[in-house]
Design a protein around this motif. Structure first.
Motif, PDB file in Angstrom:
ATOM      1  N   THR A 196       2.705   1.818  -2.542  1.00 11.62           N
ATOM      2  CA  THR A 196       2.799   1.349  -3.931  1.00 11.62           C
ATOM      3  C   THR A 196       4.243   0.963  -4.227  1.00 11.62           C
ATOM      4  OG1 THR A 196       1.011   2.830  -4.589  1.00 11.62           O
ATOM      5  CG2 THR A 196       2.404   1.966  -6.341  1.00 11.62           C
ATOM      6  N   GLN A 197       4.431  -0.263  -4.722  1.00 12.27           N
ATOM      7  CA  GLN A 197       5.794  -0.725  -4.969  1.00 12.27           C
ATOM      8  C   GLN A 197       6.395  -0.074  -6.210  1.00 12.27           C
ATOM      9  OE1 GLN A 197       6.339  -4.902  -5.813  1.00 12.27           O
ATOM     10  NE2 GLN A 197       8.397  -4.872  -4.959  1.00 12.27           N
ATOM     11  N   ALA A 299      -2.471  -8.199  -9.445  1.00 15.05           N
ATOM     12  CA  ALA A 299      -1.262  -7.505  -8.959  1.00 15.05           C
ATOM     13  C   ALA A 299      -0.803  -8.146  -7.657  1.00 15.05           C
ATOM     14  CB  ALA A 299      -1.547  -6.017  -8.759  1.00 15.05           C
ATOM     15  N   GLU A 302       1.661  -6.124  -5.234  1.00 14.70           N
ATOM     16  CA  GLU A 302       1.271  -4.826  -4.670  1.00 14.70           C
ATOM     17  C   GLU A 302       0.643  -5.003  -3.285  1.00 14.70           C
ATOM     18  OE1 GLU A 302       1.859  -1.819  -5.434  1.00 14.70           O
ATOM     19  OE2 GLU A 302       2.783  -2.141  -7.389  1.00 14.70           O
TER      20      GLU A 302
END
Length: 690
Positions: A196-197, A299, A302
């Motif tokens: 997860t960024q 997203a 991501e």
């Protein structure tokens, strides 16, 4: 139940050096923090005042108040190993990742107790009730997320860590979930998994820990109740609630929930990803594809959304799109879990409790001072074994494709979707030169050639660093190159062209619609360097695997024994497992266990028994893994607890306990496994009353 032994890491020159080192490291902590540090000061019981310091690390202790931490220190005042010294003081350090403070309790024996906290600058602060609540929650999360999975990797990483189960009854569960509810929306402060960024409300270490706890213990009702309460404050929590409902086999409610929630938040990528996962599990690839595409749109930065889309393409056997999607994945630098940075100790004592002694685990283990196992150089440099985070997930996807279609076909698909270096150079030679650059290039022909060679050399170096320079036919894993020279049919992958090469100087990027001259490449993409690197690493894995299997076959034909060290068999087992060659990995693990016990090899064997639905085999492996964990001061592994719980769910507690008891092993060792069964009974797991 008897507690694990207490490891002792000694400092005999200066006191509190380990505590000072912990204080200095506070400002560099980025995750949940290291395990708790327990530092004791001892002095002789009779005469003399010369004090010595010793410490160990611990997880899973109740950190809800200074009293509970002081109680743990008090349990260490009597040591069966050292009857000539007494403990005169102790410090317990527990990291609060919410407020970035180290909570500390100083205990004088007998006498006073002082609690305070240290900030990142090393200054003292007052420890408030709110800070203790945060610390308690962090301690539980660390115990779950930093626990060993049964393979021993986490245990071997840090010397001398006692691992306890932080939630042993329903009362402690209530306390944990209540703290999680109060601090839920602060969870993003705790960082997140490496895939997860940017941590967010539903993707952080708090939510990961909650889901792992629910998955491990099977306390689905408690999890559903918690997330239903929190969902009234934020509809995004629906994705977590749906996950728990899926775990609890309440699929209809989960599908309805996801549908309703997406009416309110149509671009919630976590919900869309959960939908894609559900459709995929039901074999509905096309439906999963639509959900995964929307999740990527929601997203695009991501990794998880792109990885899901690539997975869906793999399941649909659309290999070209799977590779292109994988190439688009945003890759993040792996952030490892926080580990203690301690000064060099003067000596380390790692005692063994009689209750965990099992001859087959101890026999054949290298003694202190013994030489390490010989490991062939080519096995040491298999870089895939060290992958973590996004690169591990991406590599696993690549191996899935290779296992499904074969290496040669994978290279063919790769050359169809990516611009290859050789074809790019050939194409360039036939492109008419612009008039203004022709003279310059003609005059500098030698320089251009040198530059091209330099670029090629640089590119080759960037991707072939982890790859052996030896040709397959020249290398042997048998340790005797004269006897066997196995030929391999693994084709070395060609280079793809680097974007730096394409975009250097006055050249236009490949694929630019305005550049009519490069018609051959209009529908091709540039391969990212990291993905090119993965191909080279996969090539090396396959090459070594092929050499190994070829040598094995040759030795069998000659009726000769194929000898390897235990460590080499373990590495070969991991290699085969990475490449989806299950039977070969089991064979290697069995050969490793024939030499000496290895938790990693036993964990691999456990997968075989699970696949065969062999309850006795699974329990035999679990008993040994639990005993090994206990030998190294860990009374708790979520993965092993989950396996025991699933067995009880499938077979019933009475049958499981009977099989364990009937095993021809020492009773204290069997009692360690019974402890896991008792935990399932405490939480009233399915099957525990039968």
């Amino acid at each position: 139940m008897v507690a694990p032994a207490v490891p002792e890491i000694h400092e005999e020159e200066d006191l509190y050096v380990a505590v000072d080192a912990r204080t200095e490291s506070l400002q560099s902590l980025r995750e949940l923090g290291p395990p708790d540090l327990v530092y004791l000061v001892k002095q002789p019981k009779t005469s003399g005042t010369r004090q010595t310091g010793l410490y160990h690390h611990v997880t899973g202790i109740d950190a809800s108040s200074s009293a509970s931490l002081a109680a743990y220190v008090n349990t260490l005042t009597f040591s069966p190993l050292d009857k000539t010294h007494k403990v005169v003081s102790g410090i317990y350090c527990c990291y609060n990742a919410f407020s970035h403070l180290d909570m500390r309790v100083e205990v004088k024996i007998p006498g006073s107790l002082e609690s305070y906290c240290i900030d990142e600058r090393g200054d003292k602060r007052v420890a408030t009730e709110a800070l203790w609540l945060e610390t308690f929650l962090c301690a539980v999360l660390r115990a779950y997320l930093y626990a060993d999975d049964g393979s021993g990797d986490a245990i071997k990483k840090i010397v001398g860590v006692r691992r306890f189960n932080p939630v042993t009854n329903t009362e402690m569960e209530h306390k944990f979930l209540e703290a999680a509810e109060k601090l839920f929306f602060m969870g993003r402060q705790l960082s997140s998994d490496p895939e997860t960024q940017v941590p967010n409300t539903v993707s952080n270490h708090l939510t990961s820990g909650l889901l792992k706890y629910i998955h491990t213990t099977g306390r689905y009702t408690s999890g559903i109740n918690l997330f239903e309460k929190i969902r009234t404050r934020d509809v995004e929590v629906s994705s977590l609630l749906a996950k728990v409902q899926m775990m609890a086999d309440e699929e209809v409610q989960a599908v309805r929930l996801m549908y309703d929630a997406l009416q309110d938040v149509p671009m919630d990528y976590a919900l869309l990803d959960e939908q894609a996962s559900f459709c995929q599990s039901k074999g509905e690839g096309e439906m999963a594809l639509e959900c995964a595409k929307r999740a990527v749109t929601a997203a695009p930065s991501e990794f998880t959304t792109w990885a899901r889309l690539a997975e869906v393409y793999v399941s649909l056997e659309q290999w070209d799109l799977a590779l292109l999607t994988l190439n688009s994945c945003p890759m993040f630098t792996y952030q490892d879990k926080d580990t203690p940075r301690m000064p060099q100790p003067s000596r380390i004592m790692l005692p063994v409790l009689a209750e965990s002694i099992l001859d087959e685990i101890d026999e054949g283990q290298p003694k202190q001072g013994d030489p390490h196992d010989y490991v062939h150089p080519s096995l040491r440099k298999l870089h895939a074994a060290g992958y973590q985070g996004t690169f591990l997930k991406a590599y696993n996807l690549l191996t899935k494709i290779a296992a499904a279609i074969g290496w040669d076909q994978l290279l063919k698909v790769r050359s169809e979707v990516f611009v290859m270096e050789e074809e790019y150079r050939v194409e360039r030679k036939h492109v008419p030169k612009p008039a203004e650059t022709l003279d310059a290039e003609t005059n500098g022909d030698g320089a251009e050639k040198d530059e091209e060679e330099g670029e090629e050399e640089e590119e080759t170096g960037s991707v072939s660093g982890p790859v052996s320079a030896q040709e397959p036919a020249e290398e042997s894993l048998s340790g005797n190159g004269e006897e066997t020279q196995p030929e391999t049919s693994i084709e070395r992958p060609e280079q793809t062209v680097a974007s730096e090469v394409v975009k250097s100087g006055n050249e236009d990027p490949v694929g630019d619609p305005s550049h009519e001259t490069y018609s051959q490449f209009r529908n091709k993409r540039l391969c990212e360097r990291w993905l090119d690197n993965l191909f080279m690493v996969l090539y090396e894995d396959l090459r070594i695997y092929t050499i190994w299997r070829t040598e094995m076959a040759q030795f069998r034909q000659q009726a000769m024994e194929y000898k390897k060290s235990a460590t080499e068999w373990e590495i070969l087992g991991e290699l085969a497992e990475r490449l989806d060659h299950f039977d070969e990995s089991i064979e290697a693990y069995q050969n490793c266990l024939a030499i000496r016990f290895s938790p990693k090899a036993m964990r691999g064997l456990l997968k075989l028994y699970e696949q065969q639905n062999d309850t006795r085999g699974m329990l035999g492996a679990l008993i040994r893994l639990i005993a090994w964990q206990y030998r190294w001061y860990s009374e708790f592994s979520p993965e092993l607890l989950f396996m025991v719980r699933k067995l009880i769910e499938d077979e019933g507690a009475v049958k499981v306990r009977s099989i364990v008891q009937a095993t021809n092993l020492p009773q204290p060792v069997l009692d360690l496994t019974h402890q896991y069964c008792q935990l399932c009974a405490m939480f009233r797991s399915s099957g525990s009353d039968a």
